[in-house]
Design a protein around this motif. Structure first.
Motif, PDB file in Angstrom:
ATOM      1  N   UNK A 211      12.766   5.429  13.316  1.00  0.00           N
ATOM      2  CA  UNK A 211      13.089   4.325  14.222  1.00  0.00           C
ATOM      3  C   UNK A 211      13.123   2.979  13.516  1.00  0.00           C
ATOM      4  N   UNK A 212      13.060   2.989  12.195  1.00  0.00           N
ATOM      5  CA  UNK A 212      13.146   1.749  11.449  1.00  0.00           C
ATOM      6  C   UNK A 212      11.833   1.009  11.310  1.00  0.00           C
ATOM      7  N   UNK A 213      10.730   1.690  11.624  1.00  0.00           N
ATOM      8  CA  UNK A 213       9.406   1.087  11.473  1.00  0.00           C
ATOM      9  C   UNK A 213       8.976   1.193  10.005  1.00  0.00           C
ATOM     10  N   UNK A 214       8.396   0.127   9.478  1.00  0.00           N
ATOM     11  CA  UNK A 214       7.966   0.110   8.082  1.00  0.00           C
ATOM     12  C   UNK A 214       6.520   0.601   7.996  1.00  0.00           C
ATOM     13  N   UNK A 215       6.327   1.705   7.330  1.00  0.00           N
ATOM     14  CA  UNK A 215       5.009   2.332   7.225  1.00  0.00           C
ATOM     15  C   UNK A 215       4.279   1.808   5.989  1.00  0.00           C
ATOM     16  N   UNK A 216       3.067   1.293   6.197  1.00  0.00           N
ATOM     17  CA  UNK A 216       2.176   0.901   5.107  1.00  0.00           C
ATOM     18  C   UNK A 216       1.039   1.920   5.096  1.00  0.00           C
ATOM     19  N   UNK A 217       0.932   2.649   4.003  1.00  0.00           N
ATOM     20  CA  UNK A 217      -0.030   3.756   3.927  1.00  0.00           C
ATOM     21  C   UNK A 217      -1.146   3.452   2.940  1.00  0.00           C
ATOM     22  N   UNK A 218      -2.382   3.693   3.364  1.00  0.00           N
ATOM     23  CA  UNK A 218      -3.529   3.666   2.466  1.00  0.00           C
ATOM     24  C   UNK A 218      -4.053   5.095   2.383  1.00  0.00           C
ATOM     25  N   UNK A 219      -4.026   5.664   1.177  1.00  0.00           N
ATOM     26  CA  UNK A 219      -4.379   7.068   0.989  1.00  0.00           C
ATOM     27  C   UNK A 219      -5.272   7.217  -0.240  1.00  0.00           C
ATOM     28  N   UNK A 220      -5.498   8.449  -0.667  1.00  0.00           N
ATOM     29  CA  UNK A 220      -6.356   8.689  -1.820  1.00  0.00           C
ATOM     30  C   UNK A 220      -5.533   8.860  -3.091  1.00  0.00           C
ATOM     31  N   UNK A 227       3.367   9.569   2.071  1.00  0.00           N
ATOM     32  CA  UNK A 227       3.939   8.734   1.009  1.00  0.00           C
ATOM     33  C   UNK A 227       5.464   8.841   0.969  1.00  0.00           C
ATOM     34  N   UNK A 228       5.986  10.003   1.315  1.00  0.00           N
ATOM     35  CA  UNK A 228       7.428  10.245   1.232  1.00  0.00           C
ATOM     36  C   UNK A 228       8.231   9.323   2.144  1.00  0.00           C
ATOM     37  N   UNK A 234      -0.546   2.939  -1.031  1.00  0.00           N
ATOM     38  CA  UNK A 234      -1.599   2.505  -1.949  1.00  0.00           C
ATOM     39  C   UNK A 234      -2.614   3.629  -2.119  1.00  0.00           C
ATOM     40  N   UNK A 235      -2.886   3.965  -3.382  1.00  0.00           N
ATOM     41  CA  UNK A 235      -3.803   5.062  -3.699  1.00  0.00           C
ATOM     42  C   UNK A 235      -5.190   4.525  -4.015  1.00  0.00           C
ATOM     43  N   UNK A 236      -6.190   5.110  -3.364  1.00  0.00           N
ATOM     44  CA  UNK A 236      -7.578   4.713  -3.586  1.00  0.00           C
ATOM     45  C   UNK A 236      -8.359   5.908  -4.134  1.00  0.00           C
ATOM     46  N   UNK A 245     -15.849  12.633   0.520  1.00  0.00           N
ATOM     47  CA  UNK A 245     -15.236  11.584  -0.271  1.00  0.00           C
ATOM     48  C   UNK A 245     -15.725  10.225   0.206  1.00  0.00           C
ATOM     49  N   UNK A 246     -15.581   9.222  -0.645  1.00  0.00           N
ATOM     50  CA  UNK A 246     -16.048   7.876  -0.336  1.00  0.00           C
ATOM     51  C   UNK A 246     -14.918   7.020   0.217  1.00  0.00           C
ATOM     52  N   UNK A 247     -15.257   6.136   1.138  1.00  0.00           N
ATOM     53  CA  UNK A 247     -14.300   5.178   1.687  1.00  0.00           C
ATOM     54  C   UNK A 247     -14.523   3.775   1.129  1.00  0.00           C
ATOM     55  N   UNK A 248     -15.348   3.656   0.087  1.00  0.00           N
ATOM     56  CA  UNK A 248     -15.679   2.319  -0.414  1.00  0.00           C
ATOM     57  C   UNK A 248     -14.463   1.631  -1.026  1.00  0.00           C
ATOM     58  N   UNK A 249     -13.751   2.315  -1.913  1.00  0.00           N
ATOM     59  CA  UNK A 249     -12.578   1.683  -2.515  1.00  0.00           C
ATOM     60  C   UNK A 249     -11.480   1.466  -1.467  1.00  0.00           C
ATOM     61  N   UNK A 250     -11.394   2.373  -0.511  1.00  0.00           N
ATOM     62  CA  UNK A 250     -10.416   2.227   0.571  1.00  0.00           C
ATOM     63  C   UNK A 250     -10.723   0.988   1.396  1.00  0.00           C
ATOM     64  N   UNK A 251     -12.009   0.801   1.706  1.00  0.00           N
ATOM     65  CA  UNK A 251     -12.423  -0.373   2.470  1.00  0.00           C
ATOM     66  C   UNK A 251     -12.201  -1.661   1.684  1.00  0.00           C
ATOM     67  N   UNK A 252     -12.451  -1.623   0.385  1.00  0.00           N
ATOM     68  CA  UNK A 252     -12.249  -2.811  -0.447  1.00  0.00           C
ATOM     69  C   UNK A 252     -10.782  -3.229  -0.455  1.00  0.00           C
ATOM     70  N   UNK A 253      -9.891  -2.246  -0.591  1.00  0.00           N
ATOM     71  CA  UNK A 253      -8.466  -2.559  -0.574  1.00  0.00           C
ATOM     72  C   UNK A 253      -8.057  -3.109   0.781  1.00  0.00           C
ATOM     73  N   UNK A 254      -8.565  -2.507   1.846  1.00  0.00           N
ATOM     74  CA  UNK A 254      -8.270  -2.997   3.188  1.00  0.00           C
ATOM     75  C   UNK A 254      -8.745  -4.433   3.358  1.00  0.00           C
TER      76      UNK A 254
END
Length: 290
Positions: A211-220, A227-228, A234-236, A245-254
């Motif tokens: 539908x033309x929505x721009x997806x911003x993904x935060x993943x591992x 990602x496709x 963004x890879x964490x 698994x830890x969410x610390x680096x994910x939270x930092x990027x967020x």
């Protein structure tokens, strides 16, 4: 603790400028369906990418592998890491755990994760994603999965204060078609998806992208299948001495994204903050100290 070896995806990124046109063709084919596209024999993967077998062999060596079997084995290990559950993750760490107290090992693992994560962030991609997150002419949708819904909730709380037109999608996938119904081209969907990757999130991303929505993904570091279709991914790094698994680096990027989005249109954001504080004062929600 030594840093984990680079993934094949990271090796391709590092060496991409040195690859020939035909080698890049194979690299792009591999990345489009990563890592599965590289798990067949060398003749099959070459044929699927419409390149010659020697092209594949040369690229593999440029990435630092002695030959295709070693390259193939590296992809198999990555696939195994993607699908491993809590018990397997715990066994992996227990087998390789260095001597010392868990707190020291945990601290070192988290430090390494943060270093790996931020050293692999493309600043151009980051800035472009922030501009999308700050664009109030379009709506911002936020969603997470079974574990990452906590990150989505955290993101929503902050973005709702920073800007208008923010929607927090519920964790129930049965309700998602109602949100998709109102999505318009140019809207942004901020998604969180880490291993084990959720098929419902992948389908949601595909529907939104159509539908033309721009997806911003935060993943591992292994990268969600989302990602496709993501505009920005963004890879964490997330592995720690734990069954989880830890969410610390994910939270930092967020949090870095939240801070950057806030600064993107600070005058308007400051005005919202001031009005929000006035509302909090009116409701006496927070205790004031004089």
């Amino acid at each position: 603790m030594t840093k984990p070896p680079l993934t094949v995806r990271e090796l391709i990124r590092d060496q991409y400028k040195t690859l020939t046109q035909s080698e890049r063709k194979f690299a792009n084919s591999l990345l489009e369906n990563y890592p599965v596209a590289g798990l067949a024999s060398i003749t099959i993967v070459a044929s699927n990418a419409d390149v010659s077998t020697p092209t594949v062999a040369r690229m593999v060596q440029k990435l630092g592998f002695k030959g295709y079997p070693q390259f193939h084995q590296a992809l198999l290990k990555e696939l195994e890491a993607k699908v491993s559950g809590p018990t397997q993750r715990r066994e992996n760490w227990a087998a390789e755990a260095p001597e010392g107290h868990l707190l020291n090992r945990f601290s070192q693992a988290v430090t390494d994760n943060l270093s790996q994560t931020f050293s692999n962030v493309d600043t151009g991609q980051f800035d472009a994603a922030v501009r999308q997150l700050a664009n109030t002419e379009a709506r911002l949708y936020v969603v997470g999965g079974r574990i990452t819904r906590a990150l989505a909730d955290y993101a929503f709380t902050h973005f709702q204060a920073i800007r208008q037109r923010v929607t927090h999608m519920t964790s129930s996938s049965a309700t998602w078609p109602h949100y998709v119904l109102d999505m318009e081209p140019g809207d942004t969907l901020l998604m969180f998806d880490v291993r084990r990757y959720e098929t419902n999130l992948q389908r949601l991303a595909e529907l939104a992208a159509e539908r033309g929505v721009k997806v911003v993904l935060i993943t591992d570091q292994w990268a969600s299948p989302v990602t496709a279709v993501a505009e920005h991914a963004f890879n964490c790094w997330v592995e720690i001495p734990s069954a989880w698994d830890s969410n610390i680096s994910t939270m930092m990027l967020l949090e870095a994204m939240i801070a950057a989005t806030q600064e993107e249109s600070w005058d308007k954001t400051k005005e919202r903050y001031d009005r929000l504080d006035e509302l909090f004062d009116t409701t006496r929600l927070f205790r004031k100290f004089s």
